[in-house]
Design a protein around this motif. Structure first.
Motif, short mmCIF file in Angstrom:
data_model
loop_
_atom_site.label_atom_id
_atom_site.label_comp_id
_atom_site.label_asym_id
_atom_site.label_seq_id
_atom_site.Cartn_x
_atom_site.Cartn_y
_atom_site.Cartn_z
N TRP A 134 0.83 -1.20 0.00
CA TRP A 134 0.00 0.00 0.00
C TRP A 134 0.87 1.25 0.00
O TRP A 134 0.58 2.22 -0.71
CB TRP A 134 -0.93 -0.02 1.21
CG TRP A 134 -1.81 1.19 1.30
CD1 TRP A 134 -2.98 1.39 0.65
CD2 TRP A 134 -1.58 2.36 2.09
NE1 TRP A 134 -3.49 2.63 0.99
CE2 TRP A 134 -2.65 3.23 1.87
CE3 TRP A 134 -0.57 2.74 2.97
CZ2 TRP A 134 -2.74 4.47 2.49
CZ3 TRP A 134 -0.66 3.97 3.58
CH2 TRP A 134 -1.73 4.82 3.35
N LEU A 135 1.93 1.25 0.82
CA LEU A 135 2.83 2.40 0.86
C LEU A 135 3.52 2.63 -0.48
O LEU A 135 3.73 3.77 -0.89
CB LEU A 135 3.87 2.23 1.97
CG LEU A 135 3.40 2.50 3.38
CD1 LEU A 135 4.48 2.13 4.39
CD2 LEU A 135 3.00 3.96 3.55
N GLN A 136 3.87 1.53 -1.15
CA GLN A 136 4.52 1.68 -2.45
C GLN A 136 3.56 2.33 -3.45
O GLN A 136 3.97 3.15 -4.28
CB GLN A 136 4.98 0.34 -2.99
CG GLN A 136 5.69 0.48 -4.34
CD GLN A 136 5.74 -0.81 -5.13
OE1 GLN A 136 4.96 -1.72 -4.90
NE2 GLN A 136 6.66 -0.87 -6.07
N ASN A 137 2.30 1.98 -3.38
CA ASN A 137 1.32 2.49 -4.33
C ASN A 137 0.83 3.90 -3.99
O ASN A 137 0.20 4.53 -4.81
CB ASN A 137 0.12 1.55 -4.42
CG ASN A 137 0.51 0.22 -5.04
OD1 ASN A 137 1.43 0.15 -5.84
ND2 ASN A 137 -0.19 -0.83 -4.65
N ASN A 138 1.10 4.39 -2.78
CA ASN A 138 0.71 5.75 -2.38
C ASN A 138 1.96 6.61 -2.29
O ASN A 138 2.52 6.82 -1.23
CB ASN A 138 -0.03 5.73 -1.04
CG ASN A 138 -1.40 5.13 -1.18
OD1 ASN A 138 -2.06 5.32 -2.19
ND2 ASN A 138 -1.82 4.40 -0.17
N ARG A 139 2.36 7.13 -3.42
CA ARG A 139 3.59 7.91 -3.52
C ARG A 139 3.55 9.18 -2.67
O ARG A 139 4.56 9.62 -2.15
CB ARG A 139 3.88 8.27 -4.96
CG ARG A 139 4.21 7.09 -5.83
CD ARG A 139 4.50 7.54 -7.25
NE ARG A 139 5.69 8.37 -7.34
CZ ARG A 139 6.91 7.92 -7.57
NH1 ARG A 139 7.09 6.62 -7.70
NH2 ARG A 139 7.93 8.73 -7.66
N GLY A 140 2.38 9.78 -2.52
CA GLY A 140 2.27 11.03 -1.76
C GLY A 140 2.72 10.88 -0.32
O GLY A 140 3.45 11.71 0.21
#
Length: 141
Positions: free
Chosen positions: A29-35
């Motif tokens: 999830w963290l990888q997919n949420n760049r912000g």
């Protein structure tokens, strides 16, 4: 012979692997949420000016790859644990269940880079108990 202790240890181990899978899912999830990651990286970059965007991209790639490894390894461990518990239920094939528990604990500990070792300890103990405990024989004489 009741196998309550082995079942309890196996359930605790499966819950531990579920927690490890959740950590892997969080990493994906963290990888997919760049912000979210860019904010954290900008804070680290202000403290260490040698860090660049290449480091950020590399960190994201490692985060995603590690997350997939943890998630897949943990889900496989849970499935194998359930199979072993079914074999252990009713004392059907405790030797096969013990081998599955031990092999799963060792393999997942290596594949996950040590992240699944706490849950693996419960599987390992359950596997050893399944192999060592023998049913009592009644001597008639």
């Amino acid at each position: 012979m009741k196998r309550t202790a082995e079942m309890v240890l196996a359930i605790i181990g499966a819950l531990g692997y579920a927690f490890t899978a959740a950590i892997g899912g969080m990493m994906i999830w963290l990888q997919n949420n760049r912000g979210v990651m860019e904010e954290s990286f900008n804070e680290m970059a202000t403290e260490n000016p040698n860090m660049g965007m290449g480091d950020f991209e590399e960190m994201l790639d490692m985060l995603g790859t590690g997350g997939w490894f943890l998630t897949v390894a943990s889900v496989v461990a849970i499935i194998l644990g359930i199979v072993a518990m079914v074999l252990l239920k009713g004392n059907k094939k405790p030797v096969v269940a013990g081998i599955i528990f031990i092999a799963t604990a060792v393999i997942v500990a290596f594949v996950s880079g040590g992240a699944g070792i706490l849950a693996g300890i419960f599987y390992l103990i359950a596997g050893i108990m399944a192999l060592v405990r023998k049913p009592k024989t009644i001597i008639e004489g």
